[in-house]
Scaffold this motif. Structure first.
Motif, PDB file in Angstrom:
ATOM      1  N   PRO A   1      21.118  79.417  72.640  1.00 32.56           N
ATOM      2  CA  PRO A   1      21.601  79.935  71.365  1.00 32.56           C
ATOM      3  C   PRO A   1      20.748  79.368  70.229  1.00 32.56           C
ATOM      4  N   LYS A   2      20.346  80.218  69.317  1.00 32.70           N
ATOM      5  CA  LYS A   2      19.444  79.786  68.247  1.00 32.70           C
ATOM      6  C   LYS A   2      20.049  78.653  67.423  1.00 32.70           C
ATOM      7  N   TYR A   3      21.368  78.770  67.120  1.00 33.64           N
ATOM      8  CA  TYR A   3      21.987  77.730  66.295  1.00 33.64           C
ATOM      9  C   TYR A   3      21.951  76.388  67.012  1.00 33.64           C
ATOM     10  N   TYR A   4      22.052  76.422  68.375  1.00 33.62           N
ATOM     11  CA  TYR A   4      22.097  75.165  69.120  1.00 33.62           C
ATOM     12  C   TYR A   4      20.740  74.469  69.103  1.00 33.62           C
TER      13      TYR A   4
ATOM     14  N   ALA B   1      20.060  70.777  67.534  1.00 31.24           N
ATOM     15  CA  ALA B   1      19.354  69.671  68.185  1.00 31.24           C
ATOM     16  C   ALA B   1      18.259  69.116  67.286  1.00 31.24           C
ATOM     17  N   GLN B   2      17.577  70.004  66.555  1.00 33.59           N
ATOM     18  CA  GLN B   2      16.525  69.555  65.648  1.00 33.59           C
ATOM     19  C   GLN B   2      17.109  68.776  64.472  1.00 33.59           C
ATOM     20  N   ILE B   3      18.225  69.252  63.938  1.00 34.93           N
ATOM     21  CA  ILE B   3      18.870  68.528  62.837  1.00 34.93           C
ATOM     22  C   ILE B   3      19.407  67.187  63.334  1.00 34.93           C
TER      23      ILE B   3
ATOM     24  N   ALA C   1      22.170  58.441  54.619  1.00 32.96           N
ATOM     25  CA  ALA C   1      21.076  59.214  54.030  1.00 32.96           C
ATOM     26  C   ALA C   1      21.522  60.647  53.755  1.00 32.96           C
ATOM     27  N   LEU C   2      21.047  61.191  52.658  1.00 32.01           N
ATOM     28  CA  LEU C   2      21.344  62.572  52.292  1.00 32.01           C
ATOM     29  C   LEU C   2      20.433  63.494  53.085  1.00 32.01           C
ATOM     30  N   ILE C   3      21.008  64.492  53.751  1.00 29.50           N
ATOM     31  CA  ILE C   3      20.176  65.409  54.519  1.00 29.50           C
ATOM     32  C   ILE C   3      19.703  66.546  53.605  1.00 29.50           C
ATOM     33  N   PRO C   4      18.651  67.248  53.993  1.00 29.20           N
ATOM     34  CA  PRO C   4      18.161  68.361  53.165  1.00 29.20           C
ATOM     35  C   PRO C   4      19.229  69.435  52.965  1.00 29.20           C
ATOM     36  N   THR C   5      19.080  70.225  51.934  1.00 27.52           N
ATOM     37  CA  THR C   5      20.021  71.309  51.645  1.00 27.52           C
ATOM     38  C   THR C   5      19.923  72.409  52.699  1.00 27.52           C
ATOM     39  N   GLU C   6      20.927  73.280  52.719  1.00 29.23           N
ATOM     40  CA  GLU C   6      20.888  74.414  53.642  1.00 29.23           C
ATOM     41  C   GLU C   6      19.627  75.247  53.422  1.00 29.23           C
ATOM     42  N   ARG C   7      19.274  75.443  52.166  1.00 25.61           N
ATOM     43  CA  ARG C   7      18.082  76.235  51.859  1.00 25.61           C
ATOM     44  C   ARG C   7      16.838  75.565  52.421  1.00 25.61           C
ATOM     45  N   ASP C   8      16.714  74.244  52.237  1.00 29.01           N
ATOM     46  CA  ASP C   8      15.551  73.523  52.757  1.00 29.01           C
ATOM     47  C   ASP C   8      15.490  73.595  54.283  1.00 29.01           C
ATOM     48  N   LEU C   9      16.652  73.446  54.931  1.00 27.26           N
ATOM     49  CA  LEU C   9      16.679  73.506  56.394  1.00 27.26           C
ATOM     50  C   LEU C   9      16.348  74.903  56.897  1.00 27.26           C
ATOM     51  N   THR C  10      16.819  75.911  56.170  1.00 25.97           N
ATOM     52  CA  THR C  10      16.514  77.298  56.533  1.00 25.97           C
ATOM     53  C   THR C  10      15.007  77.532  56.512  1.00 25.97           C
ATOM     54  N   GLU C  11      14.348  77.027  55.483  1.00 27.71           N
ATOM     55  CA  GLU C  11      12.896  77.194  55.371  1.00 27.71           C
ATOM     56  C   GLU C  11      12.161  76.352  56.411  1.00 27.71           C
ATOM     57  N   ARG C  12      12.668  75.146  56.652  1.00 22.54           N
ATOM     58  CA  ARG C  12      11.996  74.245  57.598  1.00 22.54           C
ATOM     59  C   ARG C  12      11.993  74.822  59.008  1.00 22.54           C
ATOM     60  N   TYR C  13      13.124  75.380  59.431  1.00 24.83           N
ATOM     61  CA  TYR C  13      13.241  75.859  60.810  1.00 24.83           C
ATOM     62  C   TYR C  13      13.070  77.364  60.933  1.00 24.83           C
ATOM     63  N   GLU C  14      12.852  78.035  59.797  1.00 23.97           N
ATOM     64  CA  GLU C  14      12.576  79.477  59.774  1.00 23.97           C
ATOM     65  C   GLU C  14      13.667  80.269  60.487  1.00 23.97           C
ATOM     66  N   VAL C  15      14.899  80.027  60.061  1.00 25.35           N
ATOM     67  CA  VAL C  15      16.054  80.732  60.617  1.00 25.35           C
ATOM     68  C   VAL C  15      16.946  81.198  59.468  1.00 25.35           C
ATOM     69  N   ALA C  16      17.931  82.009  59.800  1.00 30.80           N
ATOM     70  CA  ALA C  16      18.870  82.494  58.797  1.00 30.80           C
ATOM     71  C   ALA C  16      19.776  81.356  58.331  1.00 30.80           C
TER      72      ALA C  16
ATOM     73  N   GLU D   1      22.966  81.338  57.907  1.00 29.68           N
ATOM     74  CA  GLU D   1      24.189  81.234  58.708  1.00 29.68           C
ATOM     75  C   GLU D   1      23.939  80.442  59.990  1.00 29.68           C
ATOM     76  N   THR D   2      22.739  80.527  60.546  1.00 33.96           N
ATOM     77  CA  THR D   2      22.395  79.739  61.742  1.00 33.96           C
ATOM     78  C   THR D   2      22.430  78.253  61.409  1.00 33.96           C
ATOM     79  N   VAL D   3      21.874  77.886  60.262  1.00 34.13           N
ATOM     80  CA  VAL D   3      21.905  76.489  59.815  1.00 34.13           C
ATOM     81  C   VAL D   3      23.348  76.053  59.567  1.00 34.13           C
ATOM     82  N   ARG D   4      24.141  76.920  58.941  1.00 39.19           N
ATOM     83  CA  ARG D   4      25.531  76.569  58.641  1.00 39.19           C
ATOM     84  C   ARG D   4      26.325  76.303  59.911  1.00 39.19           C
ATOM     85  N   GLN D   5      26.117  77.115  60.943  1.00 41.74           N
ATOM     86  CA  GLN D   5      26.842  76.902  62.195  1.00 41.74           C
ATOM     87  C   GLN D   5      26.448  75.573  62.830  1.00 41.74           C
ATOM     88  N   ALA D   6      25.154  75.245  62.787  1.00 40.20           N
ATOM     89  CA  ALA D   6      24.685  73.966  63.327  1.00 40.20           C
ATOM     90  C   ALA D   6      25.297  72.801  62.557  1.00 40.20           C
ATOM     91  N   LEU D   7      25.333  72.918  61.242  1.00 39.91           N
ATOM     92  CA  LEU D   7      25.904  71.857  60.417  1.00 39.91           C
ATOM     93  C   LEU D   7      27.401  71.718  60.644  1.00 39.91           C
TER      94      LEU D   7
END
Length: 252
Positions: A24-27, A31-33, A44-59, A61-67
């Motif tokens: 699953p893409k979110y999984y 694992a990367q997060i 430590a403060l983690i990057p924003t959803e927008r930053d993570l979306t750009e870093r991993y090149e995913v939608a 909502e995929t980042v939100r599910q992982a978080l």
């Protein structure tokens, strides 16, 4: 046999691969997060959803599910408008030891905030469960559990008024109830305990300060004193993202 880092038995991504082999893409993002969380360290403060979306090149909502999953697992926690790396879970022993002792052993400061202390006639269900007499006065002590001022649980204790007639005047609600009993020469004998997972009610979630969807660990305990007489009935609700329970098993 050699495996790629993310395919080794027991590795985070490998453990999430279903039998058909499609990850699953979110999984994979989770694992990367999680690896990033380990690098950043507690607080430590983690990057924003927008930053993570750009870093991993995913939608997003995929980042939100992982978080969401990392938050539910207690790897992350909300702080203000951001998300930070959470510390290790509090380990509470499955024994007749107080919450205070368990939290202090881990270098944290325990505390409690009083919600209510009232008395009422013992109902049938409580009498049947504890061995108290139906209709006799019982105390209900409800407190929010704290660790370093963070709300981590909610505890309700029921005890006979005849056993502790001055609980409402000489007990400090922020202190250890077990310490209060010990100071009065009351010793624990044994207890029956049951653990289950539940979702908090809207009222409980509000008191603890968590979303209603956060899984909770619920402990039911009925304790007796050293003479085998009914002592207390406890309903303890603990945040699933902040607590784990441990015990030692022996072959006897």
């Amino acid at each position: 046999m050699d495996y790629p880092n993310d395919q080794a038995p027991g590795a985070p991504v490998r453990s999430g691969i279903p039998e058909h082999g499609r990850i699953p893409k979110y999984y994979a993002v989770k694992a990367q997060i999680a690896a990033l969380v380990d690098e950043l360290g507690e607080g430590a403060l983690i990057p924003t959803e927008r930053d993570l979306t750009e870093r991993y090149e995913v939608a997003r909502e995929t980042v939100r599910q992982a978080l969401r999953e990392l938050l539910l697992e207690g790897r992350l926690r909300r702080q203000g408008r951001g998300t930070v790396v959470a510390g290790p879970k509090l380990e509470q022993p499955l024994s007749l030891a107080s919450y205070t002792e368990g939290v202090r052993r881990q270098g944290r400061t325990p505390g409690r905030s009083l919600v209510t202390l009232d008395r009422f006639p013992c109902p049938d269900a409580l009498a049947a469960e504890t061995g108290l007499t139906r209709g006799e006065p019982v105390w209900h002590l409800e407190r929010v559990l704290l660790a370093d001022e963070e709300r981590v649980g909610l505890e309700s204790t029921y005890v006979s008024v005849a056993r502790l007639p001055h609980l409402d005047t000489d007990f400090e609600p922020g202190s250890s109830f077990y310490g209060y009993l010990d100071a009065r020469g009351i010793r624990f004998g044994d207890a029956d305990e049951r653990i289950e997972t539940v979702l908090a009610t809207p009222r409980e979630a509000l008191l603890i300060g968590t979303p209603p969807a956060l899984p909770m660990l619920l402990i039911h305990r009925v304790s007796r004193d050293s003479e085998g007489q009914p002592l207390e009935r406890v309903r303890g609700l603990y945040r699933g993202d902040r607590f784990s329970f441990v015990t030692k098993l022996t072959n006897q």
